[in-house]
Design a protein around this motif. Structure first.
Motif, PDB file in Angstrom:
ATOM      1  N   ARG A   1     -20.564  30.510  72.928  1.00  0.00           N
ATOM      2  CA  ARG A   1     -21.908  29.916  72.545  1.00  0.00           C
ATOM      3  C   ARG A   1     -22.367  29.123  74.294  1.00  0.00           C
ATOM      4  NH1 ARG A   1     -20.869  24.962  68.980  1.00  0.00           N
ATOM      5  NH2 ARG A   1     -19.844  26.645  66.675  1.00  0.00           N
ATOM      6  N   MET A   2     -21.914  29.945  74.868  1.00  0.00           N
ATOM      7  CA  MET A   2     -23.160  29.291  76.162  1.00  0.00           C
ATOM      8  C   MET A   2     -23.482  29.791  76.277  1.00  0.00           C
ATOM      9  SD  MET A   2     -19.558  26.361  77.823  1.00  0.00           S
ATOM     10  CE  MET A   2     -20.855  27.114  80.031  1.00  0.00           C
TER      11      MET A   2
ATOM     12  N   GLU B   1     -27.849  33.559  77.850  1.00  0.00           N
ATOM     13  CA  GLU B   1     -28.686  34.886  77.274  1.00  0.00           C
ATOM     14  C   GLU B   1     -30.378  34.510  77.063  1.00  0.00           C
ATOM     15  OE1 GLU B   1     -26.793  37.209  74.688  1.00  0.00           O
ATOM     16  OE2 GLU B   1     -25.544  38.052  76.552  1.00  0.00           O
ATOM     17  N   THR B   2     -29.859  33.206  75.565  1.00  0.00           N
ATOM     18  CA  THR B   2     -31.349  32.275  75.564  1.00  0.00           C
ATOM     19  C   THR B   2     -32.315  32.356  76.169  1.00  0.00           C
ATOM     20  OG1 THR B   2     -30.427  32.466  73.346  1.00  0.00           O
ATOM     21  CG2 THR B   2     -32.037  31.490  74.110  1.00  0.00           C
ATOM     22  N   GLU B   3     -31.742  31.243  77.403  1.00  0.00           N
ATOM     23  CA  GLU B   3     -32.457  31.227  78.717  1.00  0.00           C
ATOM     24  C   GLU B   3     -33.160  31.847  79.260  1.00  0.00           C
ATOM     25  OE1 GLU B   3     -30.318  27.825  79.938  1.00  0.00           O
ATOM     26  OE2 GLU B   3     -30.293  26.186  78.671  1.00  0.00           O
ATOM     27  N   ALA B   4     -32.553  33.240  79.629  1.00  0.00           N
ATOM     28  CA  ALA B   4     -32.541  33.900  80.619  1.00  0.00           C
ATOM     29  C   ALA B   4     -34.022  35.259  80.011  1.00  0.00           C
ATOM     30  CB  ALA B   4     -31.371  35.081  80.793  1.00  0.00           C
TER      31      ALA B   4
END
Length: 269
Positions: A260-261, A266-269
């Motif tokens: 999950r982390m 990856e989503t934030e990047a």
């Protein structure tokens, strides 16, 4: 122009659900055959054909009706052989208890009948899960009722034996405490994944069934000594497999948190 088949013009005939106004409007406007075929074919997308066919005799059923039929099929699937065996095991529990405690709990004949009920329950436990997985009979009812039936027959047998003085209470507490604890642990980590049944867990279940069954029977002599050692093996396997399930739950939780982390980064990047 009206005598040309729709298939020849590249369009769809009105019998398949094309609105009559679309064709008449194109004809009255003096449009060419290519324009008329384009307007007719453009006025009948696949969604419109399916939607308009609901009012035509012989057309496909409405989506709402299909959902009702599907719901009825799913509801009927609850009544299958796997769930029947599970319900049979649940019904055997009160009968088993009555036979165990009949005549003070020391009637050899009643204890033999109680053993027969316990044996049937354990055998159905071996088959219902296998049948459900093999023939795609897994249902929500079975997922809930199967573990309840397993714990009910084993718990009833252990409590009856301890109440009659045939089995120390600490053995009953250890076995039932482990079973209830691992069941709760499975629910706590289910968000991260499912803890599969291990070979040790299956061997534990088999050993517990044999040991409890031997205690249910009014055995004497060397058989009474043998059942003591079988129960000792069952208790050891119960504890060891319990620790193994705890280890698996910890590893599964760590992996789930790490995944999950990583996905969040990856989503934030």
């Amino acid at each position: 122009m009206t005598g040309v088949p729709a298939s020849a013009a590249g369009g769809t005939s009105s019998a398949n659900g094309a609105p009559a106004s679309a064709g008449s409007g194109a004809a009255s406007g003096g449009a060419s055959s290519g324009a008329m075929s384009g307007s007719v074919s453009g006025a009948t997308p696949s969604g419109a054909v399916q939607g308009g066919a609901s009012g035509v005799p012989g057309g496909p059923r409405p989506a709402r009706g299909a959902k009702v039929v599907a719901a009825a099929v799913n509801q009927a699937s609850v009544w299958n052989i796997a769930n029947f065996l599970t319900m049979l095991r649940l019904l055997l529990v009160p009968g088993f208890v009555a036979l165990m405690l009949a005549d003070g709990g020391y009637d050899p004949a009643m204890r033999s009948f109680a053993w027969a009920a316990f044996a049937i329950a354990m055998i159905t436990d071996l088959f219902d899960g296998h049948l459900a997985r093999t023939y795609d009979l897994v249902t929500d009812f079975g997922k809930i009722a199967d573990p309840i039936a397993d714990k009910a027959i084993m718990g009833a047998a252990l409590i009856c034996l301890s109440s009659l003085g045939d089995l120390p209470w600490w053995v009953t507490v250890v076995i039932l405490g482990r079973e209830l604890g691992i069941t709760l642990l499975r629910f706590l980590v289910i968000r991260y994944g499912v803890i599969p049944a291990s070979r040790g867990g299956k061997l534990k279940t088999l050993t517990q069934g044999v040991a409890v069954g031997m205690y249910v029977l009014a055995l004497t002599g060397w058989l009474a000594t043998l059942r003591f050692w079988v129960m000792a093996a069952a208790v050891i396997l119960t504890v060891l497999t319990g620790f193994d399930y705890v280890r698996q739950a910890i590893v599964l939780r760590r992996q789930g948190i790490a995944e999950r982390m990583a996905a969040s980064e990856e989503t934030e990047a």
